[in-house]
Scaffold this motif. Structure first.
Motif, PDB file in Angstrom:
ATOM      1  N   LYS A 383      13.201 -11.845  26.162  1.00 51.44           N
ATOM      2  CA  LYS A 383      13.483 -10.463  25.768  1.00 51.44           C
ATOM      3  C   LYS A 383      14.917 -10.292  25.240  1.00 51.44           C
ATOM      4  CE  LYS A 383      13.673  -7.199  28.977  1.00 51.44           C
ATOM      5  NZ  LYS A 383      14.761  -6.245  28.932  1.00 51.44           N
ATOM      6  N   ASP A 384      15.875 -10.934  25.915  1.00 48.70           N
ATOM      7  CA  ASP A 384      17.281 -10.709  25.551  1.00 48.70           C
ATOM      8  C   ASP A 384      17.796 -11.725  24.530  1.00 48.70           C
ATOM      9  OD1 ASP A 384      17.030 -12.768  27.315  1.00 48.70           O
ATOM     10  OD2 ASP A 384      18.896 -12.360  28.414  1.00 48.70           O
ATOM     11  N   GLU A 385      16.912 -12.561  23.995  1.00 50.48           N
ATOM     12  CA  GLU A 385      17.341 -13.565  23.026  1.00 50.48           C
ATOM     13  C   GLU A 385      17.113 -13.068  21.603  1.00 50.48           C
ATOM     14  OE1 GLU A 385      16.796 -17.794  25.383  1.00 50.48           O
ATOM     15  OE2 GLU A 385      15.176 -17.109  24.092  1.00 50.48           O
ATOM     16  N   ILE A 386      17.888 -13.649  20.680  1.00 52.30           N
ATOM     17  CA  ILE A 386      17.698 -13.311  19.270  1.00 52.30           C
ATOM     18  C   ILE A 386      17.218 -14.561  18.543  1.00 52.30           C
ATOM     19  CG2 ILE A 386      20.171 -13.689  18.781  1.00 52.30           C
ATOM     20  CD1 ILE A 386      19.873 -11.467  16.630  1.00 52.30           C
ATOM     21  N   SER A 387      16.237 -14.393  17.687  1.00 56.25           N
ATOM     22  CA  SER A 387      15.676 -15.546  16.979  1.00 56.25           C
ATOM     23  C   SER A 387      16.633 -16.001  15.876  1.00 56.25           C
ATOM     24  CB  SER A 387      14.331 -15.163  16.371  1.00 56.25           C
ATOM     25  OG  SER A 387      14.008 -16.054  15.333  1.00 56.25           O
ATOM     26  N   VAL A 388      16.705 -17.309  15.672  1.00 58.39           N
ATOM     27  CA  VAL A 388      17.597 -17.850  14.637  1.00 58.39           C
ATOM     28  C   VAL A 388      17.200 -17.327  13.256  1.00 58.39           C
ATOM     29  CG1 VAL A 388      16.284 -19.990  14.245  1.00 58.39           C
ATOM     30  CG2 VAL A 388      18.742 -19.975  13.860  1.00 58.39           C
ATOM     31  N   ASP A 389      15.926 -16.989  13.082  1.00 58.00           N
ATOM     32  CA  ASP A 389      15.473 -16.504  11.776  1.00 58.00           C
ATOM     33  C   ASP A 389      15.887 -15.063  11.505  1.00 58.00           C
ATOM     34  OD1 ASP A 389      14.152 -18.886  10.999  1.00 58.00           O
ATOM     35  OD2 ASP A 389      12.548 -18.389  12.415  1.00 58.00           O
ATOM     36  N   SER A 390      16.281 -14.339  12.552  1.00 54.53           N
ATOM     37  CA  SER A 390      16.658 -12.942  12.321  1.00 54.53           C
ATOM     38  C   SER A 390      18.179 -12.738  12.326  1.00 54.53           C
ATOM     39  CB  SER A 390      15.995 -12.036  13.349  1.00 54.53           C
ATOM     40  OG  SER A 390      16.335 -12.457  14.643  1.00 54.53           O
ATOM     41  N   LEU A 391      18.938 -13.839  12.299  1.00 52.16           N
ATOM     42  CA  LEU A 391      20.407 -13.725  12.227  1.00 52.16           C
ATOM     43  C   LEU A 391      20.809 -13.160  10.870  1.00 52.16           C
ATOM     44  CD1 LEU A 391      21.484 -17.162  13.769  1.00 52.16           C
ATOM     45  CD2 LEU A 391      21.594 -14.933  14.879  1.00 52.16           C
ATOM     46  N   ASP A 392      21.814 -12.297  10.869  1.00 54.38           N
ATOM     47  CA  ASP A 392      22.307 -11.703   9.621  1.00 54.38           C
ATOM     48  C   ASP A 392      23.520 -12.514   9.142  1.00 54.38           C
ATOM     49  OD1 ASP A 392      23.364 -10.207   7.567  1.00 54.38           O
ATOM     50  OD2 ASP A 392      23.067  -8.276   8.570  1.00 54.38           O
ATOM     51  N   PHE A 393      23.329 -13.263   8.044  1.00 54.77           N
ATOM     52  CA  PHE A 393      24.398 -14.150   7.566  1.00 54.77           C
ATOM     53  C   PHE A 393      25.455 -13.417   6.744  1.00 54.77           C
ATOM     54  CE2 PHE A 393      20.885 -17.136   8.374  1.00 54.77           C
ATOM     55  CZ  PHE A 393      21.540 -17.965   9.275  1.00 54.77           C
ATOM     56  N   SER A 394      25.202 -12.145   6.452  1.00 53.58           N
ATOM     57  CA  SER A 394      26.235 -11.380   5.738  1.00 53.58           C
ATOM     58  C   SER A 394      27.269 -10.835   6.721  1.00 53.58           C
ATOM     59  CB  SER A 394      25.608 -10.227   4.961  1.00 53.58           C
ATOM     60  OG  SER A 394      25.061  -9.281   5.864  1.00 53.58           O
ATOM     61  N   LYS A 395      26.923 -10.824   8.022  1.00 54.34           N
ATOM     62  CA  LYS A 395      27.870 -10.387   9.045  1.00 54.34           C
ATOM     63  C   LYS A 395      28.476 -11.622   9.674  1.00 54.34           C
ATOM     64  CE  LYS A 395      25.439  -6.125  10.243  1.00 54.34           C
ATOM     65  NZ  LYS A 395      24.591  -5.477  11.259  1.00 54.34           N
ATOM     66  N   LYS A 396      29.715 -11.901   9.339  1.00 58.92           N
ATOM     67  CA  LYS A 396      30.334 -13.135   9.830  1.00 58.92           C
ATOM     68  C   LYS A 396      31.721 -12.858  10.396  1.00 58.92           C
ATOM     69  CE  LYS A 396      29.409 -14.335   5.480  1.00 58.92           C
ATOM     70  NZ  LYS A 396      29.272 -15.053   4.219  1.00 58.92           N
ATOM     71  N   ILE A 397      32.059 -13.562  11.459  1.00 58.69           N
ATOM     72  CA  ILE A 397      33.395 -13.444  12.064  1.00 58.69           C
ATOM     73  C   ILE A 397      34.202 -14.659  11.622  1.00 58.69           C
ATOM     74  CG2 ILE A 397      34.706 -13.272  14.221  1.00 58.69           C
ATOM     75  CD1 ILE A 397      32.903 -10.975  14.333  1.00 58.69           C
TER      76      ILE A 397
END
Length: 425
Positions: A383-397
């Motif tokens: 539930k608390d995990e985020i899938s690697v496929d849904s990462l937003d690559f335009s938001k970068k630190i």
């Protein structure tokens, strides 16, 4: 393509006391934040940072000889240690380094004899009495003035500036050369590294970052796009083309791929505060090197190893060329670096624990506690995990900074600056 936005933060840097924090942006502006003094009746407001001064450091220019536009974007800011009431910092764009003085004024002179109140010169014949000018209090003004402009020394784009521990000199590095400057002399610099081949077709690597040793004014390191680090000693020769130490990790043949060279390029190099270690950041990892051991790093930390299977699409959208920075905490025991989806990573060198945190408006209400984030690679997602496929690559630190003595960090996420600190009980 990212649309051009002038307010995207391009560098973040605390000064030597941590009382000031400077950011530079794509529009050539520098914004300085000052830490509020702790007030007795508001103990929980422990040192919030508020805007202290904003000024335009660089303007867009045009090189008529090469028909090239020179961006105003601030690539790096470096503070000088404070010697008096004023603050000094270096800021650079692709071509020109500037030394800025930031000072306060809370008094103004009044009662001139030769000028009227508007500042116009008076007719000496009308002056019949002699007044003694006085200083009157006024609202605090913070002024930024350029004291030196160091120009025309770089053919290629400047990627690093570093102040020497003698505080008399600093260096600026571009893709192929590193120059040494004296703060007092703007029309001359010494070329201390030149890796430009006689025939540019033989070019195999470029300089990606450079930094002076924190205590030995004769030593500096620079990193390359081939994943190597060279330690140079200016006592050995005026031109440091021959390094004194060469740090490189042999490649694991089982990991060899089309992208190996691109992801091994070092995007940042930082000496530890102690001067004993060097930290380097490449696309997937952070490595810590001991100055006494050149053949391999003593520590390797995986920043986002789950992206190894995504390198093809990251190459197609150019993200594989992103340049992430890395920073040490004040005691060199924890290191921090950025990732995608507004995630940033912290690695504790002693406990070997690591954490992924997120800098975003949704989860950064004042005094809210950051929850660790987890990325799930395959199989069932919790539930608390985020899938690697849904990462937003335009938001970068890409840019982060750590307070020199306290657990306060600054994290730049596109055009937002987040400041986090240890929870106070």
């Amino acid at each position: 393509m990212n649309e051009y936005r002038a307010d995207i933060i391009s560098t973040v840097e605390f000064n030597h006391t941590g009382e000031l924090l400077a950011t530079g942006d794509k529009g050539g502006r520098v914004v300085i934040f000052q830490r509020e003094q702790e007030s007795k009746n508001q103990v929980h407001r422990r040192g919030e940072y508020n805007v202290y001064s904003t000024f335009q450091s660089h303007e867009p220019e045009f090189d008529y000889l090469k028909s090239l536009e020179i961006e105003e974007k601030i690539n790096k800011i470096r503070w000088l240690p404070q010697q008096n009431a004023a603050y000094f910092l270096l800021s650079t764009n692709d071509k020109t380094v500037k030394l800025w003085k930031v000072s306060e004024r809370d008094k103004r002179p009044e009662g001139y004899n030769l000028k009227d109140e508007e500042g116009r010169l008076r007719d000496p014949a009308t002056i019949t009495t002699l007044r003694v000018p006085v200083l009157r209090p006024m609202d605090l003004m913070v002024e930024a003035t350029p004291r030196r402009v160091f120009a025309n020394a770089h053919t290629y784009h400047i990627n690093s500036i570093s102040v020497n521990s003698d505080y008399e000199t600093y260096m600026s590095a571009d893709d192929l050369r590193i120059n040494l400057w004296n703060f007092e002399i703007t029309n001359q610099s010494f070329n201390i590294v030149d890796i430009k081949p006689a025939n540019m077709e033989e070019l195999t690597e470029v300089i990606t970052a450079a930094e002076f040793h924190p205590h030995h004014c004769n030593s500096f390191v620079y990193s390359s796009s081939k994943g190597t680090i060279r330690l140079c000693d200016m006592r050995a020769s005026a031109l440091c083309d021959r390094h004194s130490k060469f740090f490189e990790e042999p490649e694991d043949p089982s990991n060899r791929s089309f992208f190996s060279e691109i992801i091994s390029s070092i995007s940042d190099v930082k000496f530890s505060h102690s001067g004993r270690y060097i930290m380097t950041r490449d696309y997937l990892t952070v490595k810590v090197w001991d100055l006494n051991m050149e053949n391999r790093p003593i520590e390797t930390y995986q920043v986002h190893d789950y992206l190894r299977s995504k390198l093809c699409s990251l190459y197609e959208n150019d993200c594989i060329f992103d340049k992430f920075e890395c920073v040490w905490n004040g005691s060199d025991s924890v290191i921090m670096t950025g990732s995608y989806n507004n995630f940033f990573r912290m690695f504790d060198r002693n406990t070997k624990r690591d954490v992924t945190l997120e800098a975003s408006r949704e989860n950064s209400k004042p005094r809210a506690i950051l929850k660790p984030r987890k990325v799930c690679v395959g199989g069932k997602r919790r539930k608390d995990e985020i899938s690697v496929d849904s990462l937003d690559f335009s938001k970068k630190i890409l840019h982060t900074a750590w307070h020199p003595s306290e657990n306060i960090i600054a994290v730049a996420a596109t055009n937002n600056l987040y400041i986090f600190q240890d929870k106070v009980n």
